[in-house]
Design a protein around this motif. Structure first.
Motif, mmCIF file in Angstrom:
data_model
loop_
_atom_site.group_PDB
_atom_site.id
_atom_site.type_symbol
_atom_site.label_atom_id
_atom_site.label_comp_id
_atom_site.label_asym_id
_atom_site.label_seq_id
_atom_site.Cartn_x
_atom_site.Cartn_y
_atom_site.Cartn_z
ATOM 1 N N THR B 340 -78.440 60.500 15.332
ATOM 2 C CA THR B 340 -78.105 61.646 14.462
ATOM 3 C C THR B 340 -77.057 61.314 13.393
ATOM 4 N N PRO B 341 -77.311 60.318 12.550
ATOM 5 C CA PRO B 341 -76.330 60.040 11.480
ATOM 6 C C PRO B 341 -76.349 61.147 10.423
ATOM 7 N N VAL B 342 -75.175 61.506 9.942
ATOM 8 C CA VAL B 342 -75.046 62.534 8.897
ATOM 9 C C VAL B 342 -74.039 62.045 7.875
ATOM 10 N N TRP B 343 -74.459 62.021 6.623
ATOM 11 C CA TRP B 343 -73.604 61.534 5.546
ATOM 12 C C TRP B 343 -72.566 62.588 5.201
ATOM 13 N N SER B 344 -71.323 62.148 5.006
ATOM 14 C CA SER B 344 -70.234 63.062 4.661
ATOM 15 C C SER B 344 -70.432 63.627 3.258
ATOM 16 N N PRO B 345 -70.006 64.874 3.008
ATOM 17 C CA PRO B 345 -70.074 65.414 1.647
ATOM 18 C C PRO B 345 -69.287 64.579 0.642
ATOM 19 N N ARG B 346 -68.273 63.862 1.107
ATOM 20 C CA ARG B 346 -67.516 62.982 0.208
ATOM 21 C C ARG B 346 -68.265 61.688 -0.066
ATOM 22 N N ASP B 348 -68.184 58.957 1.718
ATOM 23 C CA ASP B 348 -67.538 57.731 2.189
ATOM 24 C C ASP B 348 -67.847 57.410 3.641
ATOM 25 N N LEU B 349 -68.155 58.425 4.431
ATOM 26 C CA LEU B 349 -68.332 58.210 5.871
ATOM 27 C C LEU B 349 -69.692 58.729 6.340
ATOM 28 N N ILE B 350 -70.128 58.183 7.461
ATOM 29 C CA ILE B 350 -71.318 58.684 8.144
ATOM 30 C C ILE B 350 -70.896 59.043 9.564
ATOM 31 N N ALA B 351 -71.148 60.290 9.941
ATOM 32 C CA ALA B 351 -70.851 60.720 11.312
ATOM 33 C C ALA B 351 -72.077 60.462 12.174
ATOM 34 N N PHE B 352 -71.868 60.246 13.453
ATOM 35 C CA PHE B 352 -73.002 59.906 14.324
ATOM 36 C C PHE B 352 -72.680 60.309 15.757
ATOM 37 N N GLY B 363 -68.555 59.978 16.392
ATOM 38 C CA GLY B 363 -67.783 58.970 15.676
ATOM 39 C C GLY B 363 -68.090 58.983 14.198
ATOM 40 N N VAL B 364 -67.341 58.197 13.473
ATOM 41 C CA VAL B 364 -67.569 58.032 12.041
ATOM 42 C C VAL B 364 -67.489 56.546 11.714
ATOM 43 N N MET B 365 -68.216 56.158 10.706
ATOM 44 C CA MET B 365 -68.127 54.798 10.181
ATOM 45 C C MET B 365 -68.351 54.868 8.676
ATOM 46 N N ARG B 366 -67.944 53.837 7.992
ATOM 47 C CA ARG B 366 -68.222 53.786 6.557
ATOM 48 C C ARG B 366 -69.707 53.567 6.353
ATOM 49 N N SER B 367 -70.182 53.840 5.151
ATOM 50 C CA SER B 367 -71.621 53.795 4.911
ATOM 51 C C SER B 367 -72.165 52.378 4.972
ATOM 52 N N ASP B 368 -71.302 51.373 5.019
ATOM 53 C CA ASP B 368 -71.774 50.010 5.239
ATOM 54 C C ASP B 368 -71.638 49.607 6.705
ATOM 55 N N GLY B 369 -71.262 50.559 7.552
ATOM 56 C CA GLY B 369 -71.161 50.290 8.977
ATOM 57 C C GLY B 369 -69.796 49.809 9.426
#
Lengths: 368, 435
Positions: B340-346, B348-352, B363-369
């Protein structure tokens, strides 16, 4: 003598200089034994040895028995992908007896460069309970004694005795050989970042005029070059003055508080006072990444003048985020002084802390 | 020549004097992270109609700010100064004495059905007003929204980030026994108030998503017996099935950033792939074509990329690919399963959601992992949804043997809190800030 004078008279300046240098070198070798070879008659260290048999030597030099190898970890079987997609809700996970977490942050890998508070270097004395280092002016005794007073209430009046502190102690011995790399790093982090600047060069004493004694010489003295002597004097004086001026100038540029009349502990007390009021919890995540430097003036009562606080410099971030970071730092400067009615700095060194610049760098608090 | 040296000396000496006037320089690298104390005295009623909202407005504002974990209210019982007029001078010493750092002073007036609310924010430490005062006008029925607007403005002024209080959340409201649970689509204010159900509960509904404009929702419904995608107009409550593919199960829809398209999963035979549906023309495009399960797609805010979960590497992991399809790059490489990855409105981050060693995490990670951080851990945490400002994540938490509930956590991992709801709830979908 006349032959030597004749030879000298026919030499040009370069030859004269070469001759003087060669003579000087020969004299140095003769007098100071410049190329003296190290003496070979040093005493040799002697150690007593004992003879052992070949069997005993083999037993001593045999390698220790190898430790048993750990059993190899079983390689987990790869999980086969499900044959049919399941669009419904997630399957219920297996029951887990662990309690619920409070939701703390986890970091999968330790962040390099994370700073910790430096640990004090272990002391030599070992005791069942550790004891912190007593103040410098305290009297140290093996047994700590509380100070008593002759007029203290009680049945028995004890003679007044001076309070003494126990010597600094620790619960274990940590030698340099057993120190870990972390210890070294922590000690290195605790080292001062700035070393005391050397004192300025003292002024040269005023030259004393001494009557010159004419050297006896048969030959008339060569005519002195008129510009040579005065230029040498002025150049020396100017060089000395420039060096002194530079030293004085540079003494005020560094950030070592010792050079500004404020002791290191006093400057550190000011830093800690402001630090405990610097709250970045309400800043945006962008503003929490920004380093700002604020300048301000203080009153003789060590209260910051609110109107004098200004932004000296900032690193990174948008204007809005810089503004937020500036406001948080500004609140820290004002709030802590207000709560303690000033920063309690020594008035005799007012000129040293009249103007202050503080860099607020949140690198130790950034999200990891 | 001597004059030249004298001039040089004078210059150096003057430089030295200037340098000696240098300030004391210090560097601070450690501060504190703690809630900022604030006060919101009851708003000043400017007429008889406003008096019935004065206290309630201030309480909603105080609750909103406190719920962030960034602020701590100094209760009205501790106040020394009394606010009797909106334009009266603020007695800063009285507020400093009770350790208040931010003060909100408001006033309210109600004229017939129109409510007017205005406020000012003061920095008590500096003894000055922060920013400009603001005034909102609206219907008396929307008095809570007015309080949310005030809260958003205060929050933005102090933190420098956008607010999220005047927003709504679509979720699945659950009722009945666990073996025969009724699941209805519902909508509420972000603070758990004003709950309104959107479906009648006769068919199972899961995984709602709100459109970028906040006027529509898509969700997966079992009204035909197998999963289908439904699109609902939130104002009228009318819903219709979209993205029909004969013989396929369709599920896990999400809006494009412009609201004109959907991306979803379709299970055809033994494979599950991603499809894009143009809501205007009905045109459908297949984005992936692999023997694996590709699902849970989410757009980047700029609409150029998609992140999704796939088991093409053997276990469920997170991938990123161009929005039109093509090479997908795996970005999750930690231990466990990612979903369930979800891109942040900003952006910069992807929640999962992550499951590892029998525990579930948000958790969260940057869009490059990179820079993966786990914010929560429990028996079951899943389905993250971003607040409009990208600072807070809402998700479903279910204790072992318990009912599901909605929780929210700051992206710093602090301030984990339960959304106050009286009944079980799951699958939150946070909508945008209301206009």
């Amino acid at each position: 003598m006349s032959v030597a004078s004749d030879i000298v008279g026919r030499m040009d300046t370069g030859q004269k200089a070469s001759a003087v240098l060669h003579l000087g070198l020969v004299g140095w070798v003769l007098v100071f034994d410049l190329f003296h070879a190290p003496s070979s008659d040093l005493e040799l260290p002697v150690a007593e040895v004992s003879l052992i048999s070949a069997t005993e030597f083999a037993a001593l030099s045999a390698p220790p028995a190898p430790a048993p190898e750990p059993a190899p970890m079983p390689v987990p079987e790869p999980t086969p992908p499900p044959a049919q997609p399941e669009p419904g809700p997630q399957p219920e996970p297996a029951p887990e007896p662990e309690p619920e977490s409070t939701g703390a942050i986890f970091s999968p890998v330790p962040t390099p460069g994370a700073t910790e508070r430096p640990a004090p270097r272990p002391v030599d004395r070992v005791a069942p309970t550790p004891t912190e280092a007593p103040p410098e002016d305290a009297t140290v005794d093996l047994t700590a004694q509380p100070q008593t007073s002759a007029d203290a209430p009680g049945d028995v009046v004890l003679p007044e005795q001076e309070q003494v502190a126990p010597p600094e102690a620790t619960t274990e011995i940590v030698t340099e050989a057993t120190e870990t790399a972390t210890d070294s790093l922590e000690r290195a982090a605790a080292a001062p970042t700035v070393s005391p600047r050397p004192r300025t060069r003292p002024e040269r004493p005023a030259p004393v005029e001494v009557a010159e004694t004419p050297e006896p010489s048969e030959d008339p003295a060569p005519a002195p070059e008129p510009e040579a002597e005065p230029v040498t004097d002025v150049a020396t004086e100017v060089a000395d003055a420039v060096a002194a001026a530079l030293a004085d100038s540079l003494a005020g540029i560094g950030n070592a508080p010792q050079q500004t009349g404020l002791s290191a502990s006093e400057a550190d007390r000011l830093r800690l006072a402001i630090q405990q009021c610097w709250n970045i919890g309400t800043l945006s995540t962008e503003a929490q990444q920004i380093t700002v430097t604020l300048g301000f003036s203080m009153t003789p009562g060590a209260m910051p003048e609110q109107g004098s606080i200004y932004l000296v410099d900032s690193t990174g971030g948008t204007d809005g985020a810089v503004s937020q970071a500036f406001e948080a730092a500004r609140r820290a400067i004002i709030r802590c002084a207000s709560s303690t009615n000033g920063y309690g700095l020594p008035p005799e060194s007012y000129e040293a802390w009249r103007n202050v610049e503080i860099t607020f760098n949140p690198e130790g608090m950034r999200l990891r | 020549m001597t004059r030249l040296f004298t001039a040089l000396l004078a210059m150096l000496l003057s430089f030295g004097l200037a340098a000696q006037a240098q300030p004391l320089r210090l560097q601070i690298t450690e501060g504190v992270i703690e809630p900022m104390p604030f006060a919101v005295p009851a708003f000043v009623p400017e007429d008889n109609g406003g008096s019935q909202y004065a206290e309630a407005l201030s309480r909603v504002v105080a609750a909103n700010l406190t719920s962030t974990g960034l602020f701590r209210e100094v209760p009205p019982t501790a106040h020394i100064a009394r606010i009797t007029s909106f334009d009266a001078a603020v007695s800063y010493p009285d507020w400093r004495a009770v350790n208040v750092q931010a003060l909100v002073v408001g006033a309210v007036a109600a004229n017939n059905s129109t409510l007017t609310v205005k406020f000012r924010l003061f920095d008590v430490v500096s003894g000055q007003q922060m920013g400009q005062g603001l005034q909102f006008a609206g219907s008396v029925q929307d008095w809570r929204r007015m309080a949310h607007k005030v809260s958003d403005a205060v929050y933005s002024q102090i933190t420098g980030e956008g607010g999220y209080f005047d927003s709504r959340v679509v979720f699945v409201a659950e009722s009945g026994p666990r073996e025969n649970r009724t699941k209805q689509l519902a909508i509420m204010d972000q603070d758990g108030q004003n709950i309104r159900t959107l479906t009648d509960g006769r068919s199972l509904v899961i995984a709602p998503r709100v459109s970028p404009a906040g006027d529509r929702a898509v969700y997966t419904t079992y009204q035909t017996g197998s999963p289908r995608i439904a699109l609902m107009d939130l104002r009228s409550g009318q819903a219709q099935l979209v993205g029909e593919i004969p013989g396929a199960m369709t599920f896990s829809p999400r809006f494009a950033p412009d609201g004109r398209a959907l991306v979803f999963s379709a299970a055809i035979g033994s494979t599950t792939d991603l499809f894009r549906l143009d809501l205007g023309t009905g045109q459908m495009v297949r984005l992936t074509n692999s023997p694996a399960i590709d699902t849970a797609p989410s757009f980047s805010p700029d609409g150029r990329f998609l992140t999704f979960e796939s088991d093409r590497s053997g276990s469920s992991q997170i991938y990123v690919m161009p929005v039109g399809g093509g090479d997908a790059q795996r970005i999750s490489f930690g231990q466990g399963r990612y979903s369930t990855p979800v891109w942040s409105p900003r952006g910069d981050l992807i929640a999962f959601t992550k499951s590892h060693a029998g525990r579930f995490h948000i958790g969260v990670m940057r869009s490059d992992g990179s820079e993966e951080r786990l914010l929560t851990a429990s028996f079951l945490d899943e389905g993250p949804s971003w607040a409009p400002n990208g600072r807070v994540i809402m998700f479903t938490r279910e204790a072992q043997g318990g009912d599901p509930a909605l929780y929210a956590v700051d992206i710093t991992g602090r301030n984990l809190r339960r959304v106050p709801l009286a009944s079980p709830a799951s699958d939150p979908a946070w909508g945008p800030l209301l206009p």
